[in-house]
Design a protein around this motif. Structure first.
Motif, PDB file in Angstrom:
ATOM      1  N   HIS A  71      11.003 -22.660  -8.104  1.00  0.00           N
ATOM      2  CA  HIS A  71      11.121 -22.049  -9.432  1.00  0.00           C
ATOM      3  C   HIS A  71       9.754 -21.783 -10.052  1.00  0.00           C
ATOM      4  O   HIS A  71       9.606 -21.815 -11.266  1.00  0.00           O
ATOM      5  N   MET A  72       8.768 -21.533  -9.201  1.00  0.00           N
ATOM      6  CA  MET A  72       7.446 -21.135  -9.670  1.00  0.00           C
ATOM      7  C   MET A  72       7.333 -19.629  -9.471  1.00  0.00           C
ATOM      8  O   MET A  72       7.270 -19.151  -8.339  1.00  0.00           O
ATOM      9  N   HIS A  73       7.308 -18.902 -10.558  1.00  0.00           N
ATOM     10  CA  HIS A  73       7.398 -17.453 -10.495  1.00  0.00           C
ATOM     11  C   HIS A  73       6.124 -16.788  -9.990  1.00  0.00           C
ATOM     12  O   HIS A  73       6.147 -15.618  -9.643  1.00  0.00           O
ATOM     13  N   ILE A  74       5.033 -17.528  -9.926  1.00  0.00           N
ATOM     14  CA  ILE A  74       3.784 -16.952  -9.439  1.00  0.00           C
ATOM     15  C   ILE A  74       3.915 -16.536  -7.973  1.00  0.00           C
ATOM     16  O   ILE A  74       3.320 -15.549  -7.550  1.00  0.00           O
ATOM     17  N   PHE A  75       4.719 -17.261  -7.198  1.00  0.00           N
ATOM     18  CA  PHE A  75       4.938 -16.901  -5.800  1.00  0.00           C
ATOM     19  C   PHE A  75       5.703 -15.582  -5.693  1.00  0.00           C
ATOM     20  O   PHE A  75       5.441 -14.766  -4.822  1.00  0.00           O
ATOM     21  N   TRP A  76       6.671 -15.378  -6.591  1.00  0.00           N
ATOM     22  CA  TRP A  76       7.429 -14.134  -6.586  1.00  0.00           C
ATOM     23  C   TRP A  76       6.522 -12.973  -6.953  1.00  0.00           C
ATOM     24  O   TRP A  76       6.585 -11.901  -6.341  1.00  0.00           O
ATOM     25  N   VAL A  77       5.658 -13.180  -7.953  1.00  0.00           N
ATOM     26  CA  VAL A  77       4.728 -12.128  -8.365  1.00  0.00           C
ATOM     27  C   VAL A  77       3.755 -11.818  -7.226  1.00  0.00           C
ATOM     28  O   VAL A  77       3.460 -10.651  -6.944  1.00  0.00           O
ATOM     29  N   ALA A  78       3.266 -12.860  -6.535  1.00  0.00           N
ATOM     30  CA  ALA A  78       2.353 -12.641  -5.404  1.00  0.00           C
ATOM     31  C   ALA A  78       3.057 -11.872  -4.285  1.00  0.00           C
ATOM     32  O   ALA A  78       2.476 -10.965  -3.673  1.00  0.00           O
ATOM     33  N   GLY A  79       4.306 -12.210  -4.018  1.00  0.00           N
ATOM     34  CA  GLY A  79       5.074 -11.486  -3.002  1.00  0.00           C
ATOM     35  C   GLY A  79       5.302 -10.037  -3.398  1.00  0.00           C
ATOM     36  O   GLY A  79       5.225  -9.133  -2.566  1.00  0.00           O
ATOM     37  N   LEU A  80       5.551  -9.801  -4.677  1.00  0.00           N
ATOM     38  CA  LEU A  80       5.742  -8.435  -5.156  1.00  0.00           C
ATOM     39  C   LEU A  80       4.455  -7.624  -5.006  1.00  0.00           C
ATOM     40  O   LEU A  80       4.479  -6.475  -4.564  1.00  0.00           O
ATOM     41  N   LEU A  81       3.321  -8.227  -5.348  1.00  0.00           N
ATOM     42  CA  LEU A  81       2.039  -7.529  -5.203  1.00  0.00           C
ATOM     43  C   LEU A  81       1.733  -7.239  -3.734  1.00  0.00           C
ATOM     44  O   LEU A  81       1.248  -6.155  -3.401  1.00  0.00           O
ATOM     45  N   LEU A  82       2.008  -8.208  -2.862  1.00  0.00           N
ATOM     46  CA  LEU A  82       1.779  -7.982  -1.435  1.00  0.00           C
ATOM     47  C   LEU A  82       2.697  -6.894  -0.873  1.00  0.00           C
ATOM     48  O   LEU A  82       2.308  -6.148   0.019  1.00  0.00           O
ATOM     49  N   ALA A  83       3.911  -6.816  -1.391  1.00  0.00           N
ATOM     50  CA  ALA A  83       4.837  -5.793  -0.919  1.00  0.00           C
ATOM     51  C   ALA A  83       4.423  -4.406  -1.392  1.00  0.00           C
ATOM     52  O   ALA A  83       4.754  -3.412  -0.753  1.00  0.00           O
ATOM     53  N   MET A  84       3.677  -4.330  -2.491  1.00  0.00           N
ATOM     54  CA  MET A  84       3.291  -3.036  -3.040  1.00  0.00           C
ATOM     55  C   MET A  84       2.027  -2.466  -2.399  1.00  0.00           C
ATOM     56  O   MET A  84       1.847  -1.258  -2.401  1.00  0.00           O
ATOM     57  N   ILE A  85       1.160  -3.323  -1.872  1.00  0.00           N
ATOM     58  CA  ILE A  85      -0.105  -2.812  -1.330  1.00  0.00           C
ATOM     59  C   ILE A  85      -0.010  -2.646   0.174  1.00  0.00           C
ATOM     60  O   ILE A  85       0.794  -3.293   0.845  1.00  0.00           O
ATOM     61  N   ASP A  86      -0.849  -1.786   0.703  1.00  0.00           N
ATOM     62  CA  ASP A  86      -0.944  -1.570   2.142  1.00  0.00           C
ATOM     63  C   ASP A  86      -2.178  -2.291   2.655  1.00  0.00           C
ATOM     64  O   ASP A  86      -3.300  -1.974   2.246  1.00  0.00           O
ATOM     65  N   LEU A  87      -1.970  -3.256   3.523  1.00  0.00           N
ATOM     66  CA  LEU A  87      -3.105  -3.906   4.163  1.00  0.00           C
ATOM     67  C   LEU A  87      -3.517  -3.055   5.354  1.00  0.00           C
ATOM     68  O   LEU A  87      -2.666  -2.530   6.069  1.00  0.00           O
ATOM     69  N   PRO A  88      -4.810  -2.900   5.585  1.00  0.00           N
ATOM     70  CA  PRO A  88      -5.228  -2.091   6.735  1.00  0.00           C
ATOM     71  C   PRO A  88      -4.816  -2.750   8.043  1.00  0.00           C
ATOM     72  O   PRO A  88      -4.795  -3.973   8.162  1.00  0.00           O
ATOM     73  N   ASP A  89      -4.493  -1.932   9.020  1.00  0.00           N
ATOM     74  CA  ASP A  89      -4.063  -2.416  10.326  1.00  0.00           C
ATOM     75  C   ASP A  89      -5.286  -2.573  11.224  1.00  0.00           C
ATOM     76  O   ASP A  89      -5.799  -1.607  11.767  1.00  0.00           O
ATOM     77  N   PHE A  90      -5.755  -3.807  11.335  1.00  0.00           N
ATOM     78  CA  PHE A  90      -6.900  -4.089  12.194  1.00  0.00           C
ATOM     79  C   PHE A  90      -6.471  -4.389  13.617  1.00  0.00           C
ATOM     80  O   PHE A  90      -7.254  -4.262  14.539  1.00  0.00           O
ATOM     81  N   GLY A  91      -5.241  -4.772  13.810  1.00  0.00           N
ATOM     82  CA  GLY A  91      -4.770  -5.193  15.129  1.00  0.00           C
ATOM     83  C   GLY A  91      -4.715  -4.078  16.148  1.00  0.00           C
ATOM     84  O   GLY A  91      -5.124  -4.247  17.299  1.00  0.00           O
ATOM     85  N   THR A  92      -4.213  -2.918  15.758  1.00  0.00           N
ATOM     86  CA  THR A  92      -4.059  -1.819  16.709  1.00  0.00           C
ATOM     87  C   THR A  92      -5.398  -1.324  17.258  1.00  0.00           C
ATOM     88  O   THR A  92      -5.547  -1.206  18.475  1.00  0.00           O
ATOM     89  N   PRO A  93      -6.410  -1.062  16.408  1.00  0.00           N
ATOM     90  CA  PRO A  93      -7.692  -0.638  16.980  1.00  0.00           C
ATOM     91  C   PRO A  93      -8.346  -1.722  17.839  1.00  0.00           C
ATOM     92  O   PRO A  93      -8.951  -1.421  18.864  1.00  0.00           O
ATOM     93  N   LEU A  94      -8.207  -2.977  17.433  1.00  0.00           N
ATOM     94  CA  LEU A  94      -8.803  -4.056  18.226  1.00  0.00           C
ATOM     95  C   LEU A  94      -8.114  -4.194  19.576  1.00  0.00           C
ATOM     96  O   LEU A  94      -8.771  -4.439  20.591  1.00  0.00           O
ATOM     97  N   ARG A  95      -6.793  -4.011  19.621  1.00  0.00           N
ATOM     98  CA  ARG A  95      -6.094  -4.046  20.899  1.00  0.00           C
ATOM     99  C   ARG A  95      -6.522  -2.878  21.782  1.00  0.00           C
ATOM    100  O   ARG A  95      -6.653  -3.011  22.995  1.00  0.00           O
ATOM    101  N   SER A  96      -6.747  -1.715  21.170  1.00  0.00           N
ATOM    102  CA  SER A  96      -7.204  -0.558  21.924  1.00  0.00           C
ATOM    103  C   SER A  96      -8.592  -0.800  22.505  1.00  0.00           C
ATOM    104  O   SER A  96      -8.857  -0.464  23.664  1.00  0.00           O
ATOM    105  N   ILE A  97      -9.471  -1.388  21.705  1.00  0.00           N
ATOM    106  CA  ILE A  97     -10.820  -1.700  22.182  1.00  0.00           C
ATOM    107  C   ILE A  97     -10.754  -2.711  23.314  1.00  0.00           C
ATOM    108  O   ILE A  97     -11.430  -2.569  24.343  1.00  0.00           O
TER     109      ILE A  97
END
Length: 144
Positions: A71-97
């Motif tokens: 019942h700590m709403h800060i976790f919900w807000v953090a999850g909402l913010l993470l769902a709204m932003i796009d994190l860059p995909d570092f895995g695909t280029p590194l796997r290609s390299i």
């Protein structure tokens, strides 16, 4: 006052109160509707991350569960913010390299890249001072 003159919301002598029955059904329906609304609102970040195929979907889902149980709403807000932003995909280029480096490391001798290295080694051997010509250097293969 005669019973037929009484208002409809007063209980008759039989003990069944129709207004109380209607209000009980309305109360149960309202509680179920508010609960459904709460669950839909609570799962909003997870649904947003799942719909847009985000990489951080699992992390958003865990934050939603933590906020649900603590019942700590800060976790919900953090999850909402993470769902709204796009994190860059570092895995695909590194796997290609990494795949390209593995292909280079597994290259067979005699390919074009080896010919360039051998010509450079030959040029370095001819430029060595006279009298100090040592054994020809061989190319070392490293499969680390």
């Amino acid at each position: 006052m005669a019973p037929h003159h009484l208002p409809f919301y007063l209980a008759p002598g039989s003990g069944v109160d129709p207004l109380m029955v209607v209000m009980g059904i309305f109360l149960i329906g309202t509680v179920l509707w508010v609960g459904t609304l709460y669950w839909k609102l609570h799962s909003l970040p997870e649904r947003m991350a799942h719909k847009s195929q985000k990489l951080q979907f699992e992390f958003v889902a865990v934050l939603g569960l933590i906020s649900l149980f603590t019942h700590m709403h800060i976790f919900w807000v953090a999850g909402l913010l993470l769902a709204m932003i796009d994190l860059p995909d570092f895995g695909t280029p590194l796997r290609s390299i990494a795949g390209s480096v593995e292909k280079i490391a597994d290259a067979t001798p005699g390919e074009a890249g080896d010919a360039v290295v051998e010509s450079r080694l030959d040029a370095g051997a001819s430029a060595s001072p006279a009298g100090k010509s040592g054994p020809a250097k061989e190319k070392e293969h490293s499969h680390v």
